[in-house]
Design a protein around this motif. Structure first.
Motif, PDB file in Angstrom:
ATOM      1  N   GLY A   1      10.911   2.615 -10.216  1.00 51.27           N
ATOM      2  CA  GLY A   1      11.291   1.876 -11.407  1.00 51.27           C
ATOM      3  C   GLY A   1      10.095   1.098 -11.913  1.00 51.27           C
ATOM      4  O   GLY A   1       9.271   0.630 -11.124  1.00 51.27           O
ATOM      5  N   GLU A   2       9.972   1.003 -13.231  1.00 49.65           N
ATOM      6  CA  GLU A   2       8.953   0.155 -13.852  1.00 49.65           C
ATOM      7  C   GLU A   2       9.632  -1.112 -14.346  1.00 49.65           C
ATOM      8  O   GLU A   2      10.560  -1.053 -15.155  1.00 49.65           O
ATOM      9  N   VAL A   3       9.185  -2.254 -13.853  1.00 49.81           N
ATOM     10  CA  VAL A   3       9.742  -3.538 -14.267  1.00 49.81           C
ATOM     11  C   VAL A   3       9.336  -3.817 -15.708  1.00 49.81           C
ATOM     12  O   VAL A   3       8.205  -3.587 -16.106  1.00 49.81           O
ATOM     13  N   GLU A   4      10.294  -4.321 -16.499  1.00 48.06           N
ATOM     14  CA  GLU A   4      10.020  -4.708 -17.878  1.00 48.06           C
ATOM     15  C   GLU A   4       9.858  -6.224 -17.964  1.00 48.06           C
ATOM     16  O   GLU A   4      10.329  -6.966 -17.089  1.00 48.06           O
ATOM     17  N   VAL A   5       9.189  -6.676 -19.016  1.00 45.49           N
ATOM     18  CA  VAL A   5       8.964  -8.105 -19.206  1.00 45.49           C
ATOM     19  C   VAL A   5       9.238  -8.464 -20.665  1.00 45.49           C
ATOM     20  O   VAL A   5       8.987  -7.655 -21.568  1.00 45.49           O
ATOM     21  N   VAL A   6       9.777  -9.667 -20.891  1.00 39.25           N
ATOM     22  CA  VAL A   6       9.964 -10.199 -22.241  1.00 39.25           C
ATOM     23  C   VAL A   6       8.838 -11.192 -22.492  1.00 39.25           C
ATOM     24  O   VAL A   6       8.631 -12.117 -21.698  1.00 39.25           O
ATOM     25  N   VAL A   7       8.095 -10.980 -23.580  1.00 38.10           N
ATOM     26  CA  VAL A   7       6.937 -11.825 -23.873  1.00 38.10           C
ATOM     27  C   VAL A   7       7.024 -12.382 -25.289  1.00 38.10           C
ATOM     28  O   VAL A   7       7.665 -11.794 -26.170  1.00 38.10           O
ATOM     29  N   VAL A   8       6.343 -13.507 -25.492  1.00 38.72           N
ATOM     30  CA  VAL A   8       6.209 -14.124 -26.818  1.00 38.72           C
ATOM     31  C   VAL A   8       4.756 -14.541 -26.996  1.00 38.72           C
ATOM     32  O   VAL A   8       4.015 -14.650 -26.014  1.00 38.72           O
ATOM     33  N   PRO A   9       4.294 -14.797 -28.231  1.00 35.10           N
ATOM     34  CA  PRO A   9       2.925 -15.269 -28.417  1.00 35.10           C
ATOM     35  C   PRO A   9       2.685 -16.586 -27.691  1.00 35.10           C
ATOM     36  O   PRO A   9       3.621 -17.367 -27.461  1.00 35.10           O
ATOM     37  N   HIS A  10       1.434 -16.838 -27.324  1.00 40.17           N
ATOM     38  CA  HIS A  10       1.100 -18.037 -26.551  1.00 40.17           C
ATOM     39  C   HIS A  10       1.550 -19.312 -27.257  1.00 40.17           C
ATOM     40  O   HIS A  10       1.997 -20.262 -26.611  1.00 40.17           O
TER      41      HIS A  10
ATOM     42  N   LYS B   1       2.953 -15.311 -23.518  1.00 36.25           N
ATOM     43  CA  LYS B   1       3.703 -15.951 -22.437  1.00 36.25           C
ATOM     44  C   LYS B   1       4.804 -15.006 -21.989  1.00 36.25           C
ATOM     45  O   LYS B   1       5.529 -14.458 -22.818  1.00 36.25           O
ATOM     46  N   ALA B   2       4.922 -14.831 -20.693  1.00 36.65           N
ATOM     47  CA  ALA B   2       6.011 -14.031 -20.152  1.00 36.65           C
ATOM     48  C   ALA B   2       7.212 -14.943 -19.906  1.00 36.65           C
ATOM     49  O   ALA B   2       7.107 -15.930 -19.180  1.00 36.65           O
ATOM     50  N   LEU B   3       8.337 -14.626 -20.530  1.00 38.89           N
ATOM     51  CA  LEU B   3       9.533 -15.462 -20.399  1.00 38.89           C
ATOM     52  C   LEU B   3      10.406 -15.049 -19.224  1.00 38.89           C
ATOM     53  O   LEU B   3      11.009 -15.900 -18.573  1.00 38.89           O
TER      54      LEU B   3
ATOM     55  N   ILE C   1      -1.039 -11.229 -20.510  1.00 36.78           N
ATOM     56  CA  ILE C   1      -0.468 -12.414 -19.857  1.00 36.78           C
ATOM     57  C   ILE C   1      -1.566 -13.188 -19.136  1.00 36.78           C
ATOM     58  O   ILE C   1      -1.678 -14.411 -19.261  1.00 36.78           O
ATOM     59  N   LYS C   2      -2.382 -12.449 -18.390  1.00 37.11           N
ATOM     60  CA  LYS C   2      -3.467 -13.062 -17.627  1.00 37.11           C
ATOM     61  C   LYS C   2      -4.467 -13.756 -18.550  1.00 37.11           C
ATOM     62  O   LYS C   2      -4.998 -14.837 -18.232  1.00 37.11           O
ATOM     63  N   ALA C   3      -4.723 -13.160 -19.715  1.00 35.78           N
ATOM     64  CA  ALA C   3      -5.691 -13.720 -20.661  1.00 35.78           C
ATOM     65  C   ALA C   3      -5.116 -14.885 -21.462  1.00 35.78           C
ATOM     66  O   ALA C   3      -5.850 -15.541 -22.211  1.00 35.78           O
TER      67      ALA C   3
END
Length: 315
Positions: A100-109, A199-201, A193-195
């Motif tokens: 499985g590939e984990v998904e992530v919800v992100v928003v601008p910094h 932001k990962a919610l 995310i690292k950079a």
């Protein structure tokens, strides 16, 4: 924020750890070393197929010819539903769930959403007020937003979702202000995310991802456990002897240290489930996918059974 704590059908990893995957076959050494021809259904599954074939060879199996095994997954299942075609249960023999590939919800910094709770409250109050971005329509990223809206109790049909060919295009839309939030494979968003660009919610897996200080959707009050899975299938009307031999091989490979190492290296989670247990799970997954696509307005309103997590069968 008051949330309807709806169980939105995840992969059921905890339940499966307790009771699934118990159908194991025994046989002669010759049977265990049958030959297999492992192929991805398309380019999307090439890496999984190659890793699986490599781990099979390390485990002592001959690959390149013999019993044909196809590696496919969730996007193919969704595409079949969208095209009113036969499902993988109808056109192939389910053997084993693999990764499985984990998904992530992100928003601008600089997003006003400081955490998932703020994002969820906004989505619940006005499902169409936040522009969402992700991969192609009806594929895992879109399905995840559908599950999130359903878990929050929001009107899923009102979601304002724009589909992009890849995570790169979705990232461009997010960072340029064309979208307020995006979903996609964690592997595709790690560098951003690292950079500090985004932001990962929340992550979609049942457990937090090691090395990433990001809560799960479950922790955030939304009963969703989800991943873009890949699995092994045999041909339609596969003879019992070949099926049992292939299931033995899948169980040997997914239990091996080489396979676990390949999954860690690629950023996948190993989620083995084989035989009758996998077939039962896949049947529930077909219904789950059909229900979410219907909620998103992509399918008709024919009633589908969605017993996931609530029927007591431990799918």
């Amino acid at each position: 924020m008051r949330r309807r704590r709806l169980f939105a059908w995840g992969l059921g990893l905890a339940a499966c750890a307790a009771g699934c995957g118990t159908e194991r076959f025994t046989g002669s050494a010759a049977g265990l070393r049958a030959r297999f021809s492992i192929h991805p259904q398309g380019r999307r599954w090439e890496r999984v197929g190659q890793a699986f074939a490599g781990a099979a060879r390390t485990a002592g199996y001959e690959t390149g010819e013999g019993v044909r095994i196809t590696v496919s997954g969730l996007p193919a299942l969704a595409a079949a539903e969208l095209n009113n075609a036969q499902t993988l249960l109808d056109t192939a023999t389910p053997l084993s769930r693999l990764t499985g590939e984990v998904e992530v919800v992100v928003v601008p910094h600089r997003s006003p959403f400081g955490d998932f709770e703020a994002f969820g409250a906004h989505l619940l109050a006005g499902p169409g007020r936040t522009k969402l971005a992700g991969g192609p329509q009806g594929e895992p990223d879109h399905l995840l937003f559908g599950l999130i809206a359903r878990g929050l109790g929001a009107d899923t049909r009102l979601l304002d979702y724009t589909a992009y060919p890849s995570s790169q295009e979705a990232a461009t839309a997010l960072l340029s202000g064309k979208a307020g939030a995006a979903a996609g494979p964690l592997a595709d968003w790690r560098e951003s995310i690292k950079a500090g660009q985004v932001k990962a919610l929340a992550v979609s897996s049942a457990r937090r991802v090691s090395g990433l200080d990001v809560p799960t959707l479950l922790e955030s009050g939304v009963r969703v456990d989800f991943a873009d899975w890949a699995a092994a299938f045999g041909p339609e009307r596969m003879p019992d002897e070949s099926r049992e031999s292939a299931i033995r091989m899948c169980e040997d490979v997914t239990a091996s240290a080489d396979w676990e190492a390949a999954c860690r290296s690629a950023g996948w989670i190993s989620i083995p489930l084989s035989g009758a247990d996998f077939k039962q799970w896949l049947g529930s997954e077909v219904e789950r996918t059909r229900a979410v696509l219907r909620d998103l307005g992509l399918l008709g309103t024919t009633k589908a059974t969605t017993c996931w997590g609530s029927c007591g069968n431990g799918h």
